[in-house]
Design a protein around this motif. Structure first.
Motif, PDB file in Angstrom:
ATOM      1  N   GLU A  87       0.780  -1.273   0.083  1.00  0.00           N
ATOM      2  CA  GLU A  87       0.205  -0.079   0.221  1.00  0.00           C
ATOM      3  C   GLU A  87       0.943   1.130  -0.103  1.00  0.00           C
ATOM      4  O   GLU A  87       0.044   2.466  -0.173  1.00  0.00           O
ATOM      5  N   ASP A  88       2.144   1.111   0.104  1.00  0.00           N
ATOM      6  CA  ASP A  88       3.020   2.117  -0.137  1.00  0.00           C
ATOM      7  C   ASP A  88       3.404   2.637  -1.535  1.00  0.00           C
ATOM      8  O   ASP A  88       3.892   3.618  -1.599  1.00  0.00           O
ATOM      9  N   SER A  89       2.945   1.781  -2.293  1.00  0.00           N
ATOM     10  CA  SER A  89       3.254   2.161  -3.714  1.00  0.00           C
ATOM     11  C   SER A  89       2.325   3.362  -4.173  1.00  0.00           C
ATOM     12  O   SER A  89       1.273   3.568  -4.044  1.00  0.00           O
ATOM     13  N   ALA A  90       2.969   4.246  -4.703  1.00  0.00           N
ATOM     14  CA  ALA A  90       2.498   5.655  -4.874  1.00  0.00           C
ATOM     15  C   ALA A  90       3.730   6.367  -5.691  1.00  0.00           C
ATOM     16  O   ALA A  90       4.681   5.861  -5.802  1.00  0.00           O
ATOM     17  N   VAL A  91       3.101   7.585  -6.027  1.00  0.00           N
ATOM     18  CA  VAL A  91       4.106   8.489  -6.450  1.00  0.00           C
ATOM     19  C   VAL A  91       4.591   9.577  -5.356  1.00  0.00           C
ATOM     20  O   VAL A  91       3.544  10.061  -4.728  1.00  0.00           O
ATOM     21  N   TYR A  92       6.069   9.667  -4.931  1.00  0.00           N
ATOM     22  CA  TYR A  92       6.102  10.425  -3.762  1.00  0.00           C
ATOM     23  C   TYR A  92       6.553  11.955  -4.500  1.00  0.00           C
ATOM     24  O   TYR A  92       7.402  11.983  -5.121  1.00  0.00           O
ATOM     25  N   LEU A  93       6.101  12.932  -4.027  1.00  0.00           N
ATOM     26  CA  LEU A  93       6.223  14.375  -4.719  1.00  0.00           C
ATOM     27  C   LEU A  93       6.929  15.320  -3.681  1.00  0.00           C
ATOM     28  O   LEU A  93       6.523  15.240  -2.475  1.00  0.00           O
ATOM     29  N   CYS A  94       7.953  16.011  -4.093  1.00  0.00           N
ATOM     30  CA  CYS A  94       8.629  16.983  -3.136  1.00  0.00           C
ATOM     31  C   CYS A  94       8.419  18.246  -3.688  1.00  0.00           C
ATOM     32  O   CYS A  94       8.278  18.538  -5.033  1.00  0.00           O
ATOM     33  N   ALA A  95       8.172  19.326  -2.788  1.00  0.00           N
ATOM     34  CA  ALA A  95       8.118  20.625  -3.334  1.00  0.00           C
ATOM     35  C   ALA A  95       8.716  21.559  -2.372  1.00  0.00           C
ATOM     36  O   ALA A  95       9.147  21.105  -1.269  1.00  0.00           O
ATOM     37  N   SER A  96       9.284  22.818  -2.965  1.00  0.00           N
ATOM     38  CA  SER A  96       9.915  23.747  -1.889  1.00  0.00           C
ATOM     39  C   SER A  96       9.133  25.359  -2.390  1.00  0.00           C
ATOM     40  O   SER A  96       8.571  25.281  -3.207  1.00  0.00           O
ATOM     41  N   SER A  97       9.440  25.869  -1.350  1.00  0.00           N
ATOM     42  CA  SER A  97       8.775  27.421  -1.489  1.00  0.00           C
ATOM     43  C   SER A  97       9.546  28.470  -0.758  1.00  0.00           C
ATOM     44  O   SER A  97      10.498  28.035   0.166  1.00  0.00           O
ATOM     45  N   LEU A  98       9.349  29.415  -1.007  1.00  0.00           N
ATOM     46  CA  LEU A  98      10.140  30.547  -0.338  1.00  0.00           C
ATOM     47  C   LEU A  98       8.891  31.628   0.135  1.00  0.00           C
ATOM     48  O   LEU A  98       8.156  32.206  -0.780  1.00  0.00           O
ATOM     49  N   ASP A  99       8.883  31.944   1.314  1.00  0.00           N
ATOM     50  CA  ASP A  99       8.087  32.787   1.963  1.00  0.00           C
ATOM     51  C   ASP A  99       8.384  34.195   1.524  1.00  0.00           C
ATOM     52  O   ASP A  99       9.524  34.750   1.923  1.00  0.00           O
ATOM     53  N   SER A 100       7.700  34.879   0.693  1.00  0.00           N
ATOM     54  CA  SER A 100       7.912  35.943   0.245  1.00  0.00           C
ATOM     55  C   SER A 100       6.754  36.910   0.011  1.00  0.00           C
ATOM     56  O   SER A 100       5.496  36.451   0.370  1.00  0.00           O
ATOM     57  N   ALA A 101       6.672  38.162  -0.213  1.00  0.00           N
ATOM     58  CA  ALA A 101       5.621  39.020  -0.389  1.00  0.00           C
ATOM     59  C   ALA A 101       4.644  38.671  -1.439  1.00  0.00           C
ATOM     60  O   ALA A 101       3.549  38.873  -1.581  1.00  0.00           O
ATOM     61  N   GLY A 102       5.232  37.815  -2.348  1.00  0.00           N
ATOM     62  CA  GLY A 102       4.548  37.449  -3.387  1.00  0.00           C
ATOM     63  C   GLY A 102       3.818  35.943  -3.151  1.00  0.00           C
ATOM     64  O   GLY A 102       3.479  35.418  -4.250  1.00  0.00           O
ATOM     65  N   THR A 146       8.995  10.654  -7.361  1.00  0.00           N
ATOM     66  CA  THR A 146       9.550   9.119  -7.461  1.00  0.00           C
ATOM     67  C   THR A 146       8.164   8.339  -7.426  1.00  0.00           C
ATOM     68  O   THR A 146       7.459   8.301  -6.598  1.00  0.00           O
ATOM     69  N   ARG A 147       8.207   7.300  -8.403  1.00  0.00           N
ATOM     70  CA  ARG A 147       7.125   6.310  -8.316  1.00  0.00           C
ATOM     71  C   ARG A 147       7.818   5.270  -7.904  1.00  0.00           C
ATOM     72  O   ARG A 147       8.902   4.579  -8.286  1.00  0.00           O
ATOM     73  N   LEU A 148       7.198   5.101  -6.698  1.00  0.00           N
ATOM     74  CA  LEU A 148       7.558   3.720  -6.043  1.00  0.00           C
ATOM     75  C   LEU A 148       6.647   2.457  -6.158  1.00  0.00           C
ATOM     76  O   LEU A 148       5.306   2.620  -6.156  1.00  0.00           O
ATOM     77  N   THR A 149       7.226   1.413  -6.364  1.00  0.00           N
ATOM     78  CA  THR A 149       6.150  -0.028  -6.668  1.00  0.00           C
ATOM     79  C   THR A 149       6.905  -0.928  -5.533  1.00  0.00           C
ATOM     80  O   THR A 149       8.241  -1.050  -5.773  1.00  0.00           O
ATOM     81  N   VAL A 150       5.920  -1.263  -4.803  1.00  0.00           N
ATOM     82  CA  VAL A 150       6.244  -2.374  -3.836  1.00  0.00           C
ATOM     83  C   VAL A 150       5.670  -3.620  -4.422  1.00  0.00           C
ATOM     84  O   VAL A 150       4.372  -3.757  -4.439  1.00  0.00           O
ATOM     85  N   LEU A 151       6.655  -4.617  -4.625  1.00  0.00           N
ATOM     86  CA  LEU A 151       6.197  -5.873  -4.975  1.00  0.00           C
ATOM     87  C   LEU A 151       5.578  -6.969  -3.784  1.00  0.00           C
ATOM     88  O   LEU A 151       6.278  -6.854  -2.983  1.00  0.00           O
TER      89      LEU A 151
END
Lengths: 110, 115
Positions: free
Chosen positions: B85-100, B110-115
């Motif tokens: 059930e851990d099989s999935a795509v794991y996404l990472c994101a980053s951000s910068l706190d700014s006035a914008g 990363t596409r993880l497949t657990v057999l």
């Protein structure tokens, strides 16, 4: 419990038609973001809405934010096939933390 | 490039094995996020790092999941004793706190497949 609800979750529309996707959220926030995801791809930022009444437009898409109603909309004008994708809203809940809606899978048919 | 990078892009493993997923955020971004996306589903928040503050681990589904962020930059998500059930795509994101705003920039996943 924080809720971010998108409506509808699935949308099939014909080219040339207009439609609106809704994003309701349950917490106080004045920042909301819309993202697009194509099949098999990662997420791409579409709009950044930073205040009540903010409206942003890019091509056939227009996003708006009503912080009092805790509602954002993504309006599609004269849809084209290239807009087929999944659209996510994300609510900024403070301290640089964010929560995503479940996504709206849009299919535009000829 | 200057975007968020993740490695590996694909990982196939056997049930019970441990895996490590890596994320290189955009240089200078203070916030880093991990999400999980199962096939055809939305994003499930896992963990969030902000600067030197203690991470928000509230989304980690079990104690088999852990993450580190070294030197305020690279992050590693570790899954121990993987399950199917851990099989999935794991996404990472980053951000910068700014006035914008705090717009998140996502890696390719990363596409993880657990057999």
């Amino acid at each position: 419990e924080l809720k971010v609800e998108q409506n509808p979750l699935f949308l099939s529309m014909q080219e040339g038609k207009n439609y609106t996707i809704y994003c309701n959220y349950s917490t106080t926030s004045d920042r909301l973001y819309w993202y697009r995801q194509d099949p098999g791809k990662s997420l791409e930022s579409l709009f950044v809405l930073l205040s009540n009444g903010a409206v942003k437009q890019e091509g056939r898409l227009m996003a708006s934010l009503d912080t009092k109603a805790r509602l954002s909309t993504l309006h599609i004008t004269a849809a084209v096939h290239d807009l087929s994708a999944t659209y996510f809203c994300a609510v900024d809940i403070g301290n640089n933390d964010m929560r995503f809606g479940a996504g709206t899978r849009l299919t535009v048919k000829p | 490039g200057a975007g968020v990078s993740q490695s590996p892009s694909n990982k196939v493993t056997e049930k019970g094995k441990d895996v490590e997923l890596r994320c290189d955020p955009i240089s200078g971004h203070t916030a880093l996020y991990w999400y999980r996306q199962s096939l055809g589903q939305g994003l499930e928040f896992l963990i969030y790092f902000q600067g030197n503050s203690a991470p928000d681990k509230s989304g980690l589904p079990s104690d088999r999941f852990s993450a580190e962020r070294t030197g305020g930059s690279v992050s590693t998500l570790t899954i121990q004793r993987t399950q199917q059930e851990d099989s999935a795509v794991y996404l990472c994101a980053s951000s910068l706190d700014s006035a914008g705003g705090r717009e998140q920039f996502f890696g390719p996943g990363t596409r993880l497949t657990v057999l």
